[in-house]
Design a protein around this motif. Structure first.
Motif, short mmCIF file in Angstrom:
data_model
loop_
_atom_site.label_atom_id
_atom_site.label_comp_id
_atom_site.label_asym_id
_atom_site.label_seq_id
_atom_site.Cartn_x
_atom_site.Cartn_y
_atom_site.Cartn_z
N ALA A 147 -29.26 30.60 19.65
CA ALA A 147 -28.91 29.18 19.77
C ALA A 147 -29.74 28.32 18.82
N ALA A 148 -31.02 28.64 18.70
CA ALA A 148 -31.88 27.90 17.78
C ALA A 148 -31.43 28.11 16.34
N ARG A 149 -31.10 29.35 15.99
CA ARG A 149 -30.66 29.63 14.62
C ARG A 149 -29.35 28.93 14.31
N ALA A 150 -28.44 28.90 15.27
CA ALA A 150 -27.16 28.22 15.06
C ALA A 150 -27.36 26.71 14.93
N PHE A 151 -28.29 26.18 15.68
CA PHE A 151 -28.52 24.73 15.68
C PHE A 151 -29.05 24.25 14.33
N VAL A 152 -30.02 24.97 13.78
CA VAL A 152 -30.64 24.51 12.53
C VAL A 152 -29.98 25.11 11.29
N GLY A 153 -29.09 26.09 11.49
CA GLY A 153 -28.49 26.79 10.36
C GLY A 153 -27.86 25.90 9.31
N PRO A 154 -27.06 24.89 9.71
CA PRO A 154 -26.43 24.05 8.70
C PRO A 154 -27.42 23.33 7.79
N LYS A 155 -28.62 23.07 8.29
CA LYS A 155 -29.62 22.36 7.50
C LYS A 155 -30.62 23.30 6.85
N LEU A 156 -30.94 24.36 7.55
CA LEU A 156 -32.05 25.22 7.13
C LEU A 156 -31.51 26.61 6.79
N LYS A 157 -31.29 26.84 5.51
CA LYS A 157 -30.73 28.13 5.09
C LYS A 157 -31.82 29.19 4.92
N ASP A 158 -33.03 28.76 4.63
CA ASP A 158 -34.16 29.68 4.42
C ASP A 158 -34.77 29.99 5.78
N LEU A 159 -34.08 30.80 6.58
CA LEU A 159 -34.38 30.89 8.00
C LEU A 159 -35.77 31.43 8.31
N ASP A 160 -36.32 32.30 7.49
CA ASP A 160 -37.65 32.82 7.79
C ASP A 160 -38.73 32.18 6.93
N GLY A 161 -38.38 31.20 6.11
CA GLY A 161 -39.38 30.48 5.33
C GLY A 161 -39.86 31.19 4.09
N SER A 162 -39.32 32.37 3.79
CA SER A 162 -39.87 33.18 2.70
C SER A 162 -39.61 32.56 1.33
N ALA A 163 -38.46 31.92 1.14
CA ALA A 163 -38.14 31.36 -0.18
C ALA A 163 -39.10 30.24 -0.55
N VAL A 164 -39.36 29.35 0.43
CA VAL A 164 -40.29 28.25 0.17
C VAL A 164 -41.69 28.79 -0.07
N GLN A 165 -42.13 29.74 0.77
CA GLN A 165 -43.48 30.28 0.63
C GLN A 165 -43.66 31.03 -0.69
N ASP A 166 -42.65 31.79 -1.11
CA ASP A 166 -42.73 32.48 -2.39
C ASP A 166 -42.86 31.49 -3.53
N ALA A 167 -42.11 30.39 -3.45
CA ALA A 167 -42.14 29.40 -4.52
C ALA A 167 -43.47 28.67 -4.59
N THR A 168 -43.95 28.20 -3.43
CA THR A 168 -45.19 27.40 -3.47
C THR A 168 -46.43 28.28 -3.68
N SER A 169 -46.38 29.52 -3.22
CA SER A 169 -47.52 30.41 -3.48
C SER A 169 -47.68 30.69 -4.98
N ALA A 170 -46.55 30.73 -5.66
CA ALA A 170 -46.60 30.97 -7.11
C ALA A 170 -47.31 29.85 -7.85
N TRP A 171 -47.31 28.65 -7.27
CA TRP A 171 -48.02 27.54 -7.91
C TRP A 171 -49.53 27.78 -7.93
#
Length: 273
Positions: free
Chosen positions: A247-271
């Motif tokens: 239910a939580a995944r369905a609720f935020v899915g339309p807004k939050l595609k990076d469900l486990d946060g890995s894409a953002v973390q990979d990008a900002t860690s590279a900085w």
């Protein structure tokens, strides 16, 4: 695992209580904190029922002195679970800025007070910070303006802190439940005559409350969320974000595609490489 210590805030009921018991059953030494230790009865009974013990300590997350006093004598800490928080229902026109500020103190600055105080210990142990937020930290919800603002702030803070903390060996994660069957909703503090006091917002508030009652009729159990928190504590490579139910995944899915946060973390860690 018996030598590992975890401090958990807000353990008098709900997710915090269930997490304290589940962590103790998994072999952690649990420092279970709450603002009023006179309310520790339910936690102690639940722990005794499954044959584990927890170290109950007083901790008001809004008071830095209380945080320091709670940590006194704790030489090692391997994890912290920021769980303490308080719900709030209201809308800006009908409440004061001080009301909003009070919500921020508990739900945002309380997390900061605890996390700041424990980071030196976590650096020493290569430990981890786990913060229970909410789907309300991803989707702004009607009549939850102050609460969602606080949870958005926690999410943004932790997402920003995670790559910095990782350079010092500390992992940072957020746990996002949806509706959970606990005392959280009953503690929101809705007055019996809330609709009478809602003025021009009464029809919208009535519809919102009806929708919320329906959502909580099929709520996730605190024990289910706790099991996922404990799994995250033991994970070799913990995810940044854990959504605790379909239910939580369905609720935020339309807004939050990076469900486990890995894409953002990979990008900002590279900085920081």
């Amino acid at each position: 695992m018996s030598s590992k210590n975890v401090l958990i805030t807000g353990t008098s009921s709900g997710i915090g209580l269930a997490t304290a018991v589940a962590a103790a059953r998994s072999g952690w030494h649990v420092v279970a904190t709450m603002r009023d230790t006179a309310k520790a009865g339910a936690l102690l009974a639940a722990a005794e029922e499954v044959g584990v013990t927890v170290d109950v300590r007083a901790l008001d997350v809004t008071d830095p002195a209380s945080v320091e006093a709670c940590l006194a004598g704790l030489d090692r800490l391997d994890a912290v679970v920021n769980n303490a928080g308080a719900g709030h229902v209201g809308t800006l026109e009908q409440e004061s800025v001080d009301d909003v500020r009070a919500v921020m103190e508990v739900n945002f600055f309380g997390v900061l007070h605890v996390t700041k105080a424990v980071l030196p210990l976590l650096r020493a142990s290569a430990g981890r910070v786990v913060t229970v937020t909410s789907v309300g930290g991803v989707i702004g919800q009607p009549f939850n303006e102050a609460y969602c603002a606080a949870k958005f702030a926690v999410e943004g803070f932790m997402e920003s802190l995670a790559p910095v903390a990782a350079t010092a060996g500390v992992s940072v994660s957020v746990v996002e439940p949806g509706a959970v069957a606990s005392e959280f909703v009953s503690n929101v503090g809705l007055a019996d005559n809330v609709l009478e006091q809602a003025g021009p917002y009464a029809p919208a508030l009535s519809a919102y409350l009806d929708r919320t009652r329906g959502a909580f009729a099929d709520a996730q159990t605190p024990q289910d969320v706790a099991a996922q928190v404990v799994e995250l504590l033991a994970a070799e490579r913990p995810a940044f974000r854990v959504l605790t139910s379909d239910a939580a995944r369905a609720f935020v899915g339309p807004k939050l595609k990076d469900l486990d946060g890995s894409a953002v973390q990979d990008a900002t860690s590279a900085w920081l490489a």
